[in-house]
Design a protein around this motif. Structure first.
Motif, PDB file in Angstrom:
ATOM      1  N   VAL A 239      48.758   8.538  -1.089  1.00 15.75           N
ATOM      2  CA  VAL A 239      48.323   7.983  -2.374  1.00 15.75           C
ATOM      3  C   VAL A 239      48.537   6.475  -2.369  1.00 15.75           C
ATOM      4  O   VAL A 239      49.596   5.989  -1.958  1.00 15.75           O
ATOM      5  N   THR A 240      47.528   5.724  -2.787  1.00 19.59           N
ATOM      6  CA  THR A 240      47.604   4.266  -2.839  1.00 19.59           C
ATOM      7  C   THR A 240      47.598   3.813  -4.297  1.00 19.59           C
ATOM      8  O   THR A 240      46.832   4.338  -5.105  1.00 19.59           O
ATOM      9  N   SER A 241      48.453   2.867  -4.630  1.00 18.91           N
ATOM     10  CA  SER A 241      48.526   2.409  -6.012  1.00 18.91           C
ATOM     11  C   SER A 241      48.595   0.896  -6.088  1.00 18.91           C
ATOM     12  O   SER A 241      48.952   0.225  -5.113  1.00 18.91           O
ATOM     13  N   ALA A 242      48.239   0.370  -7.248  1.00 19.28           N
ATOM     14  CA  ALA A 242      48.327  -1.070  -7.512  1.00 19.28           C
ATOM     15  C   ALA A 242      48.779  -1.249  -8.955  1.00 19.28           C
ATOM     16  O   ALA A 242      48.175  -0.688  -9.872  1.00 19.28           O
ATOM     17  N   ASP A 243      49.844  -1.998  -9.129  1.00 22.79           N
ATOM     18  CA  ASP A 243      50.367  -2.305 -10.462  1.00 22.79           C
ATOM     19  C   ASP A 243      50.402  -3.821 -10.624  1.00 22.79           C
ATOM     20  O   ASP A 243      50.960  -4.519  -9.778  1.00 22.79           O
ATOM     21  N   PHE A 244      49.847  -4.317 -11.710  1.00 23.72           N
ATOM     22  CA  PHE A 244      49.844  -5.757 -11.928  1.00 23.72           C
ATOM     23  C   PHE A 244      49.644  -6.051 -13.407  1.00 23.72           C
ATOM     24  O   PHE A 244      49.267  -5.171 -14.197  1.00 23.72           O
ATOM     25  N   VAL A 245      49.920  -7.294 -13.778  1.00 23.86           N
ATOM     26  CA  VAL A 245      49.719  -7.764 -15.142  1.00 23.86           C
ATOM     27  C   VAL A 245      48.603  -8.796 -15.127  1.00 23.86           C
ATOM     28  O   VAL A 245      48.597  -9.708 -14.289  1.00 23.86           O
ATOM     29  N   THR A 246      47.657  -8.668 -16.013  1.00 21.77           N
ATOM     30  CA  THR A 246      46.543  -9.612 -16.062  1.00 21.77           C
ATOM     31  C   THR A 246      47.038 -10.993 -16.498  1.00 21.77           C
ATOM     32  O   THR A 246      48.087 -11.110 -17.149  1.00 21.77           O
ATOM     33  N   PRO A 247      46.296 -12.042 -16.144  1.00 21.62           N
ATOM     34  CA  PRO A 247      46.734 -13.407 -16.494  1.00 21.62           C
ATOM     35  C   PRO A 247      46.915 -13.604 -18.002  1.00 21.62           C
ATOM     36  O   PRO A 247      46.358 -12.860 -18.811  1.00 21.62           O
ATOM     37  N   SER A 248      47.664 -14.617 -18.348  1.00 21.26           N
ATOM     38  CA  SER A 248      47.928 -14.907 -19.762  1.00 21.26           C
ATOM     39  C   SER A 248      46.697 -15.445 -20.466  1.00 21.26           C
ATOM     40  O   SER A 248      46.609 -15.417 -21.694  1.00 21.26           O
ATOM     41  N   SER A 249      45.724 -15.936 -19.692  1.00 25.03           N
ATOM     42  CA  SER A 249      44.472 -16.413 -20.268  1.00 25.03           C
ATOM     43  C   SER A 249      43.364 -16.301 -19.229  1.00 25.03           C
ATOM     44  O   SER A 249      43.600 -16.526 -18.036  1.00 25.03           O
ATOM     45  N   TYR A 250      42.180 -15.933 -19.666  1.00 19.11           N
ATOM     46  CA  TYR A 250      41.046 -15.848 -18.754  1.00 19.11           C
ATOM     47  C   TYR A 250      40.256 -17.156 -18.702  1.00 19.11           C
ATOM     48  O   TYR A 250      39.353 -17.301 -17.851  1.00 19.11           O
ATOM     49  N   GLY A 251      40.567 -18.079 -19.597  1.00 20.51           N
ATOM     50  CA  GLY A 251      39.903 -19.372 -19.584  1.00 20.51           C
ATOM     51  C   GLY A 251      38.405 -19.244 -19.771  1.00 20.51           C
ATOM     52  O   GLY A 251      37.923 -18.467 -20.600  1.00 20.51           O
ATOM     53  N   THR A 252      37.675 -20.009 -18.967  1.00 19.90           N
ATOM     54  CA  THR A 252      36.210 -19.987 -19.050  1.00 19.90           C
ATOM     55  C   THR A 252      35.584 -19.258 -17.856  1.00 19.90           C
ATOM     56  O   THR A 252      34.376 -19.298 -17.677  1.00 19.90           O
ATOM     57  N   LYS A 253      36.421 -18.574 -17.067  1.00 19.92           N
ATOM     58  CA  LYS A 253      35.925 -17.891 -15.876  1.00 19.92           C
ATOM     59  C   LYS A 253      35.287 -16.557 -16.236  1.00 19.92           C
ATOM     60  O   LYS A 253      35.809 -15.803 -17.061  1.00 19.92           O
ATOM     61  N   GLU A 254      34.173 -16.257 -15.566  1.00 15.64           N
ATOM     62  CA  GLU A 254      33.544 -14.948 -15.739  1.00 15.64           C
ATOM     63  C   GLU A 254      34.222 -13.915 -14.862  1.00 15.64           C
ATOM     64  O   GLU A 254      34.392 -12.757 -15.276  1.00 15.64           O
ATOM     65  N   THR A 255      34.614 -14.318 -13.636  1.00 15.18           N
ATOM     66  CA  THR A 255      35.273 -13.412 -12.696  1.00 15.18           C
ATOM     67  C   THR A 255      36.705 -13.910 -12.452  1.00 15.18           C
ATOM     68  O   THR A 255      36.897 -15.080 -12.118  1.00 15.18           O
ATOM     69  N   ILE A 256      37.663 -13.019 -12.619  1.00 16.25           N
ATOM     70  CA  ILE A 256      39.082 -13.390 -12.487  1.00 16.25           C
ATOM     71  C   ILE A 256      39.722 -12.532 -11.407  1.00 16.25           C
ATOM     72  O   ILE A 256      39.572 -11.299 -11.420  1.00 16.25           O
ATOM     73  N   GLN A 257      40.418 -13.175 -10.478  1.00 14.07           N
ATOM     74  CA  GLN A 257      41.150 -12.417  -9.465  1.00 14.07           C
ATOM     75  C   GLN A 257      42.407 -11.830 -10.101  1.00 14.07           C
ATOM     76  O   GLN A 257      43.244 -12.548 -10.657  1.00 14.07           O
ATOM     77  N   LEU A 258      42.525 -10.511 -10.002  1.00 13.00           N
ATOM     78  CA  LEU A 258      43.648  -9.821 -10.624  1.00 13.00           C
ATOM     79  C   LEU A 258      44.685  -9.326  -9.631  1.00 13.00           C
ATOM     80  O   LEU A 258      45.872  -9.225  -9.968  1.00 13.00           O
ATOM     81  N   TYR A 259      44.254  -9.006  -8.408  1.00 12.40           N
ATOM     82  CA  TYR A 259      45.156  -8.435  -7.395  1.00 12.40           C
ATOM     83  C   TYR A 259      44.619  -8.783  -6.014  1.00 12.40           C
ATOM     84  O   TYR A 259      43.414  -8.652  -5.804  1.00 12.40           O
ATOM     85  N   PRO A 260      45.431  -9.184  -5.034  1.00 11.83           N
ATOM     86  CA  PRO A 260      46.886  -9.339  -5.161  1.00 11.83           C
ATOM     87  C   PRO A 260      47.216 -10.642  -5.893  1.00 11.83           C
ATOM     88  O   PRO A 260      46.406 -11.498  -6.124  1.00 11.83           O
TER      89      PRO A 260
END
Length: 260
Positions: A239-260
């Motif tokens: 089993v593979t898992s990923a746990d993370f917290v999204t950024p505090s702000s997405y700003g003006t970006k349409e695509t945001i790198q979330l992991y790693p």
């Protein structure tokens, strides 16, 4: 004249010989039966050991690797975008030496801390009794992604809550197709997971797809500072898992790198 007396001597040596022979034959028969049972048992144990070893090897070697996760925001224009993440693009490969993995049997569990969705591949008709509505094994990946975002069916419901779709990035042996998503070592794919929230329904575009505001609510809500958990459970393997917290702000970006 002296009278001679005659006597008959009892000779039991022959009886003793027959008894010994009977015991010997019985020992031989018992040994033969025992040998037969041992041979049969050892054969069964060997077959079970081989099957167990094969399964154990498959469990250890089959391993999906999450390369990266990007979040895409729904939008009307470059200056009018949703406050939440509406689509996850998950780049996935296989570990070195991994056995082939059938994504048709993969289950992805995603949670935003409040709600959780258990997703299956769009062409899997076993888990919910039906494949994703409007899915086509001969269509392009973008066409099936559009159906993931906007289509629904009476059971189990909105596609966004129950299914995921995939597009291939690298497939040297041409083992991967929309109808048969088999990954081998060296293959690289993008898994699409809808995370459209009820606040994103007014926007007209999500990534490469023009939804015209027809997107369906996934029941997930990925705002800034959201604790997100994804668990990938293949048919066989780790089993593979990923746990993370999204950024505090997405700003003006349409695509945001979330992991790693």
């Amino acid at each position: 004249m002296a009278r001679k007396e005659s006597s008959i001597r009892a000779d039991t040596s022959a009886q003793i010989g027959i008894g010994t022979l009977i015991i010997f034959i019985a020992m031989v028969l018992i040994a033969a039966v025992a040998a037969s049972v041992l041979i049969q048992t050892s054969g069964v144990l060997q077959q079970k050991a081989q099957a167990t070893g094969k399964q154990a090897t498959q469990e250890v070697s089959s391993n999906l690797v999450i390369k990266s996760i990007d979040g895409v925001r729904a939008k009307n224009s470059s200056t009018s975008m949703a406050e939440n993440i509406s689509l996850l693009k998950i780049k996935v490969g296989l570990n070195v030496g991994s056995s082939p993995v059938d994504l048709n049997q993969l289950v992805i569990s995603i949670s935003d801390g409040t709600n959780i969705n258990d997703l299956i591949y769009a062409n899997n008709e076993k888990s919910y009794g039906t494949a994703m509505s409007n899915f086509s094994s001969s269509a392009s990946a973008d066409t099936n992604l559009e159906k993931l975002l906007v289509a629904t069916q009476s059971s189990p419901g909105d596609n966004a809550k129950y299914f995921f779709t995939v597009s291939k990035i690298r497939d040297e042996d041409t083992s991967f197709s929309q109808g048969s998503p088999i990954m081998n070592t060296g293959d690289l794919v993008t898994i699409y997971v809808s995370t459209v929230s009820s606040a994103d329904l007014e926007y007209t575009t999500i990534g490469p797809i023009t939804t015209s505001g027809s997107q369906k609510d996934s029941s997930l809500d990925i705002e800034p500072r959201t604790s997100l958990t994804l668990v990938f459970t293949p048919e066989a393997g780790i089993v593979t898992s990923a746990d993370f917290v999204t950024p505090s702000s997405y700003g003006t970006k349409e695509t945001i790198q979330l992991y790693p």
